[in-house]
Design an enzyme around this catalytic site. Structure first.
Site, PDB file in Angstrom:
ATOM      1  N   HIS A  50       0.633  -1.438   0.242  1.00 30.41           N
ATOM      2  CA  HIS A  50      -0.460   0.069   0.337  1.00 30.41           C
ATOM      3  C   HIS A  50       0.938   0.937   0.138  1.00 30.41           C
ATOM      4  CE1 HIS A  50      -3.078   2.611   1.060  1.00 30.41           C
ATOM      5  NE2 HIS A  50      -4.207   2.168   0.793  1.00 30.41           N
ATOM      6  N   ILE A  56       1.324   4.615   1.438  1.00 30.07           N
ATOM      7  CA  ILE A  56       1.086   5.598   2.266  1.00 30.07           C
ATOM      8  C   ILE A  56       0.527   4.649   3.115  1.00 30.07           C
ATOM      9  CG2 ILE A  56      -1.079   7.161   2.308  1.00 30.07           C
ATOM     10  CD1 ILE A  56      -0.861   7.426  -1.147  1.00 30.07           C
ATOM     11  N   GLY A  59      -6.072   4.361   5.129  1.00 31.74           N
ATOM     12  CA  GLY A  59      -6.843   5.222   6.623  1.00 31.74           C
ATOM     13  C   GLY A  59      -7.607   4.544   7.096  1.00 31.74           C
ATOM     14  N   VAL A  60      -8.005   2.832   6.802  1.00 34.07           N
ATOM     15  CA  VAL A  60      -8.674   2.938   7.874  1.00 34.07           C
ATOM     16  C   VAL A  60      -7.649   2.012   9.403  1.00 34.07           C
ATOM     17  CG1 VAL A  60      -7.824   0.295   7.031  1.00 34.07           C
ATOM     18  CG2 VAL A  60      -9.815   0.518   8.246  1.00 34.07           C
ATOM     19  N   GLU A  64      -7.891   3.297  13.071  1.00 35.58           N
ATOM     20  CA  GLU A  64      -7.744   2.529  13.984  1.00 35.58           C
ATOM     21  C   GLU A  64      -7.389   2.737  15.298  1.00 35.58           C
ATOM     22  OE1 GLU A  64      -7.819  -0.661  16.627  1.00 35.58           O
ATOM     23  OE2 GLU A  64      -9.484  -0.381  15.233  1.00 35.58           O
TER      24      GLU A  64
END
Length: 148
Positions: A50, A56, A59-60, A64
Protein backbone atom coordinates in the site's frame (compact mmCIF):
# COMPACT_ATOMS: atom_id res chain seq x y z
CA UNK A 1 -2.04 15.16 32.86
CA UNK A 2 -0.38 11.81 32.32
CA UNK A 3 2.43 10.75 30.00
CA UNK A 4 2.58 7.05 29.11
CA UNK A 5 5.43 5.14 27.49
CA UNK A 6 4.86 2.07 25.31
CA UNK A 7 4.85 -0.26 28.34
CA UNK A 8 1.99 1.71 29.91
CA UNK A 9 0.20 1.80 26.55
CA UNK A 10 0.47 -2.00 26.36
CA UNK A 11 -0.89 -2.27 29.90
CA UNK A 12 -3.96 -0.25 28.88
CA UNK A 13 -4.63 -1.97 25.52
CA UNK A 14 -4.79 -5.65 24.56
CA UNK A 15 -3.33 -4.90 21.10
CA UNK A 16 0.13 -6.18 20.18
CA UNK A 17 2.33 -6.05 17.08
CA UNK A 18 1.39 -5.69 14.29
CA UNK A 19 -1.90 -4.14 15.46
CA UNK A 20 -0.61 -1.90 18.27
CA UNK A 21 -0.72 1.54 16.64
CA UNK A 22 0.02 3.83 19.61
CA UNK A 23 3.66 4.24 20.61
CA UNK A 24 3.28 6.73 23.45
CA UNK A 25 0.90 9.13 25.11
CA UNK A 26 2.15 12.68 25.44
CA UNK A 27 -0.83 14.07 27.30
CA UNK A 28 -3.87 12.53 28.94
CA UNK A 29 -6.47 14.58 30.77
CA UNK A 30 -8.85 12.05 32.38
CA UNK A 31 -12.51 12.47 31.38
CA UNK A 32 -11.49 14.93 28.64
CA UNK A 33 -8.81 14.19 26.05
CA UNK A 34 -5.65 12.42 24.99
CA UNK A 35 -2.73 13.23 22.69
CA UNK A 36 -0.86 10.15 21.52
CA UNK A 37 1.86 9.44 18.96
CA UNK A 38 2.28 6.78 16.30
CA UNK A 39 5.76 6.66 14.76
CA UNK A 40 5.14 5.61 11.17
CA UNK A 41 8.10 3.59 9.86
CA UNK A 42 8.86 1.93 6.53
CA UNK A 43 9.06 -1.39 8.43
CA UNK A 44 5.25 -1.48 8.83
CA UNK A 45 4.02 -4.61 7.05
CA UNK A 46 1.19 -2.82 5.19
CA UNK A 47 3.66 -0.65 3.25
CA UNK A 48 4.69 -3.67 1.16
CA UNK A 49 1.41 -3.47 -0.73
CA UNK A 50 0.00 0.00 0.00
CA UNK A 51 1.42 1.17 -2.38
CA UNK A 52 4.64 -0.17 -3.93
CA UNK A 53 6.73 2.82 -4.99
CA UNK A 54 4.51 5.28 -3.03
CA UNK A 55 3.97 3.95 0.51
CA UNK A 56 0.94 5.48 2.24
CA UNK A 57 -0.57 4.45 5.59
CA UNK A 58 -4.07 3.07 4.95
CA UNK A 59 -6.83 5.37 6.16
CA UNK A 60 -8.52 2.55 8.04
CA UNK A 61 -5.36 2.13 10.12
CA UNK A 62 -5.25 5.85 10.88
CA UNK A 63 -8.81 5.56 12.20
CA UNK A 64 -7.78 2.44 14.16
CA UNK A 65 -4.90 4.40 15.72
CA UNK A 66 -7.38 7.11 16.76
CA UNK A 67 -9.67 4.43 18.22
CA UNK A 68 -6.77 2.91 20.18
CA UNK A 69 -5.95 6.32 21.62
CA UNK A 70 -9.63 6.62 22.58
CA UNK A 71 -9.43 3.19 24.19
CA UNK A 72 -6.55 4.34 26.38
CA UNK A 73 -8.50 7.49 27.30
CA UNK A 74 -11.54 5.39 28.25
CA UNK A 75 -9.53 2.84 30.25
CA UNK A 76 -7.70 5.54 32.19
CA UNK A 77 -10.77 7.76 32.70
CA UNK A 78 -13.18 4.99 33.72
CA UNK A 79 -10.69 3.21 35.99
CA UNK A 80 -10.71 0.03 33.90
CA UNK A 81 -6.97 -0.73 34.05
CA UNK A 82 -6.45 -4.34 35.11
CA UNK A 83 -10.19 -5.11 34.94
CA UNK A 84 -9.98 -7.17 31.75
CA UNK A 85 -12.65 -4.97 30.15
CA UNK A 86 -12.24 -4.26 26.44
CA UNK A 87 -13.17 -1.21 24.37
CA UNK A 88 -14.95 -2.28 21.17
CA UNK A 89 -15.61 -0.13 18.10
CA UNK A 90 -19.35 0.33 17.48
CA UNK A 91 -19.55 3.07 14.84
CA UNK A 92 -17.43 5.42 12.76
CA UNK A 93 -18.97 8.61 11.39
CA UNK A 94 -17.73 11.42 9.22
CA UNK A 95 -14.31 9.94 8.48
CA UNK A 96 -12.35 12.25 6.21
CA UNK A 97 -8.82 11.89 4.93
CA UNK A 98 -6.99 15.09 4.11
CA UNK A 99 -3.37 14.27 3.37
CA UNK A 100 -1.33 11.06 2.94
CA UNK A 101 0.61 9.69 5.90
CA UNK A 102 4.00 8.38 4.79
CA UNK A 103 6.90 6.51 6.41
CA UNK A 104 9.04 8.72 8.60
CA UNK A 105 6.09 10.70 9.95
CA UNK A 106 5.11 11.16 13.56
CA UNK A 107 1.34 10.86 13.51
CA UNK A 108 -0.23 12.89 16.31
CA UNK A 109 -3.53 11.48 17.54
CA UNK A 110 -5.83 13.93 19.33
CA UNK A 111 -9.01 12.42 20.74
CA UNK A 112 -11.65 13.93 23.01
CA UNK A 113 -14.73 12.60 24.73
CA UNK A 114 -17.97 13.82 23.18
CA UNK A 115 -20.18 11.74 25.46
CA UNK A 116 -19.28 9.37 28.26
CA UNK A 117 -21.50 6.74 29.85
CA UNK A 118 -20.64 3.63 31.83
CA UNK A 119 -20.74 1.28 28.84
CA UNK A 120 -20.87 3.46 25.69
CA UNK A 121 -18.63 6.43 24.86
CA UNK A 122 -18.52 8.79 21.90
CA UNK A 123 -15.30 10.42 20.73
CA UNK A 124 -14.02 12.95 18.25
CA UNK A 125 -10.57 12.36 16.78
CA UNK A 126 -8.06 14.17 14.61
CA UNK A 127 -4.79 12.77 13.25
CA UNK A 128 -2.12 15.19 12.09
CA UNK A 129 1.46 15.30 10.83
CA UNK A 130 3.55 18.37 11.67
CA UNK A 131 0.38 20.24 12.60
CA UNK A 132 -1.31 19.47 9.26
CA UNK A 133 -4.61 17.59 9.47
CA UNK A 134 -4.31 14.11 7.94
CA UNK A 135 -7.62 12.55 9.02
CA UNK A 136 -10.60 13.09 11.27
CA UNK A 137 -13.56 11.03 12.46
CA UNK A 138 -16.18 10.68 15.14
CA UNK A 139 -16.68 7.25 16.61
CA UNK A 140 -18.52 5.29 19.25
CA UNK A 141 -17.15 2.49 21.42
CA UNK A 142 -18.62 0.02 23.87
CA UNK A 143 -17.00 -1.10 27.11
CA UNK A 144 -17.54 -4.84 27.55
CA UNK A 145 -16.21 -8.01 29.09
CA UNK A 146 -13.84 -10.04 26.90
CA UNK A 147 -15.29 -13.08 25.13
CA UNK A 148 -15.52 -16.18 27.31
Amino acid sequence: MAVLDVRAVMAALPHRYPMLLVDRVEELVPDQSIRAIKAVTINENFFNGHFPGRPIMPGVLIVEALAQAAGILAVESLGLAGSGKLVYFMAIEGAKFRTPVEPGCLLTLDVAFVQKRSSVCKFSGRASVDGKLAAEASFTAMIADPPA
